[in-house]
Design a protein around this motif. Structure first.
Motif, PDB file in Angstrom:
ATOM      1  N   ILE A  46      29.282  48.895  48.226  1.00 56.39           N
ATOM      2  CA  ILE A  46      30.578  48.230  48.386  1.00 56.39           C
ATOM      3  C   ILE A  46      31.637  49.198  48.879  1.00 56.39           C
ATOM      4  O   ILE A  46      32.348  48.924  49.849  1.00 56.39           O
ATOM      5  CB  ILE A  46      31.004  47.562  47.064  1.00 56.39           C
ATOM      6  N   SER A  47      31.749  50.347  48.225  1.00 54.74           N
ATOM      7  CA  SER A  47      32.856  51.268  48.536  1.00 54.74           C
ATOM      8  C   SER A  47      32.728  51.939  49.895  1.00 54.74           C
ATOM      9  O   SER A  47      33.698  52.509  50.390  1.00 54.74           O
ATOM     10  CB  SER A  47      33.008  52.312  47.430  1.00 54.74           C
ATOM     11  N   SER A  48      31.564  51.867  50.515  1.00 55.64           N
ATOM     12  CA  SER A  48      31.437  52.455  51.855  1.00 55.64           C
ATOM     13  C   SER A  48      32.252  51.662  52.878  1.00 55.64           C
ATOM     14  O   SER A  48      32.660  52.206  53.894  1.00 55.64           O
ATOM     15  CB  SER A  48      29.968  52.515  52.279  1.00 55.64           C
ATOM     16  N   ALA A  67      36.390  44.575  46.346  1.00 55.05           N
ATOM     17  CA  ALA A  67      36.233  43.484  47.304  1.00 55.05           C
ATOM     18  C   ALA A  67      34.864  43.634  47.937  1.00 55.05           C
ATOM     19  O   ALA A  67      34.465  44.728  48.322  1.00 55.05           O
ATOM     20  CB  ALA A  67      37.317  43.556  48.378  1.00 55.05           C
ATOM     21  N   GLY A  68      34.150  42.546  48.031  1.00 50.01           N
ATOM     22  CA  GLY A  68      32.848  42.530  48.688  1.00 50.01           C
ATOM     23  C   GLY A  68      32.898  41.617  49.893  1.00 50.01           C
ATOM     24  O   GLY A  68      33.745  40.716  49.974  1.00 50.01           O
ATOM     25  N   LYS A  69      32.002  41.843  50.812  1.00 54.38           N
ATOM     26  CA  LYS A  69      31.946  40.969  51.979  1.00 54.38           C
ATOM     27  C   LYS A  69      31.679  39.545  51.520  1.00 54.38           C
ATOM     28  O   LYS A  69      30.849  39.305  50.644  1.00 54.38           O
ATOM     29  CB  LYS A  69      30.873  41.442  52.954  1.00 54.38           C
ATOM     30  N   VAL A  82      36.712  38.870  45.891  1.00 54.04           N
ATOM     31  CA  VAL A  82      37.295  39.882  45.016  1.00 54.04           C
ATOM     32  C   VAL A  82      36.852  39.688  43.574  1.00 54.04           C
ATOM     33  O   VAL A  82      36.578  38.566  43.141  1.00 54.04           O
ATOM     34  CB  VAL A  82      38.836  39.900  45.117  1.00 54.04           C
ATOM     35  N   THR A  83      36.778  40.799  42.862  1.00 54.39           N
ATOM     36  CA  THR A  83      36.302  40.806  41.487  1.00 54.39           C
ATOM     37  C   THR A  83      37.125  41.795  40.677  1.00 54.39           C
ATOM     38  O   THR A  83      37.456  42.870  41.170  1.00 54.39           O
ATOM     39  CB  THR A  83      34.818  41.240  41.449  1.00 54.39           C
ATOM     40  N   ASN A 114      41.948  37.037  54.037  1.00 55.26           N
ATOM     41  CA  ASN A 114      41.679  36.059  52.976  1.00 55.26           C
ATOM     42  C   ASN A 114      40.989  36.740  51.801  1.00 55.26           C
ATOM     43  O   ASN A 114      39.954  37.376  51.966  1.00 55.26           O
ATOM     44  CB  ASN A 114      40.739  34.957  53.463  1.00 55.26           C
ATOM     45  N   MET A 115      41.549  36.549  50.604  1.00 53.16           N
ATOM     46  CA  MET A 115      40.899  36.987  49.371  1.00 53.16           C
ATOM     47  C   MET A 115      40.337  35.738  48.702  1.00 53.16           C
ATOM     48  O   MET A 115      41.059  34.771  48.480  1.00 53.16           O
ATOM     49  CB  MET A 115      41.905  37.671  48.435  1.00 53.16           C
ATOM     50  N   ASN A 116      39.042  35.755  48.386  1.00 52.15           N
ATOM     51  CA  ASN A 116      38.376  34.634  47.728  1.00 52.15           C
ATOM     52  C   ASN A 116      37.845  35.086  46.374  1.00 52.15           C
ATOM     53  O   ASN A 116      37.359  36.209  46.245  1.00 52.15           O
ATOM     54  CB  ASN A 116      37.212  34.127  48.583  1.00 52.15           C
ATOM     55  N   ALA A 117      37.929  34.206  45.398  1.00 47.01           N
ATOM     56  CA  ALA A 117      37.415  34.513  44.066  1.00 47.01           C
ATOM     57  C   ALA A 117      36.499  33.388  43.607  1.00 47.01           C
ATOM     58  O   ALA A 117      36.850  32.207  43.695  1.00 47.01           O
ATOM     59  CB  ALA A 117      38.565  34.689  43.079  1.00 47.01           C
ATOM     60  N   CYS A 118      35.327  33.743  43.134  1.00 47.27           N
ATOM     61  CA  CYS A 118      34.339  32.814  42.600  1.00 47.27           C
ATOM     62  C   CYS A 118      34.435  32.886  41.075  1.00 47.27           C
ATOM     63  O   CYS A 118      34.203  33.948  40.498  1.00 47.27           O
ATOM     64  CB  CYS A 118      32.956  33.235  43.093  1.00 47.27           C
TER      65      CYS A 118
END
Length: 186
Positions: A46-48, A67-69, A82-83, A114-118
């Motif tokens: 993720i951090s890369s 944040a992940g793809k 986002v988490t 866009n930030m999305n949260a599940c």
């Protein structure tokens, strides 16, 4: 409290924050706590490309966010999932809010829009899940955009999963590419 990038060496402390969410709640739909090497691989991966940050106070990590793809297709590059996880004894102390503000700023600087949260959502009173995550995201400016019914099964209970979004940038006809790997914390 100070916001800093997560390092691989933080994995054990981050895992100690995350493990209770896996073992005791339906916040995470994982059944088993990841191994330390698996968690380190997640951080590396993720951090890369995208921000993976922590809040530190007096040398201790109180929480982390990343944040992940959103999807592995080029057209989704401007959207992320986002988490945030906060240490149990640090909840309701502004740690999550601080993390999300810093995460949003980092994402804006690299061109994410866009930030999305599940989010898992209880259907009523539930010993493993509250509406806390939903309420937190709503306070942070996210809006509910959809519900997947009975999509997660944990603790002999079916949970709905909702998607929330926050638009953080201007969508243009000739959009600049996201500058993956160039994120910083300010």
């Amino acid at each position: 409290m100070e916001i800093m990038p997560v390092k691989i060496e933080d994995a054990k402390e981050l895992l100690s924050i995350y493990a209770p969410y896996v073992r005791d709640t339906a916040v995470s739909f994982e059944y088993e706590v990841p191994s330390l090497p698996d968690f380190q691989d997640r951080i590396r991966s993720i951090s890369s490309d995208l921000p993976y940050i922590k809040v530190v106070e007096k040398g201790e990590i109180l929480g982390y966010a990343y944040a992940g793809k959103f999807k592995n297709r080029k057209a989704y590059d401007w959207s992320v999932e986002v988490t945030v996880y906060v240490r149990k004894d640090s909840r309701r102390a502004g740690v999550g809010k601080l993390l999300y503000h810093a995460l949003e700023d980092s994402l804006k600087r690299i061109g994410v829009l866009n930030m999305n949260a599940c989010i898992a959502r209880p259907k009523g009173e539930d010993e493993h899940l509250s509406d806390g995550s939903y309420c937190f995201h709503e306070k942070m400016g996210f809006h509910s955009v959809g519900t997947f019914h009975n999509s997660g099964y944990k603790f002999h209970t079916w949970y709905d999963m909702i998607w929330m979004e926050k638009i953080i940038g201007e969508h243009q006809k000739d959009q600049r590419n996201v500058r993956f790997g160039e994120w910083t914390v300010e």
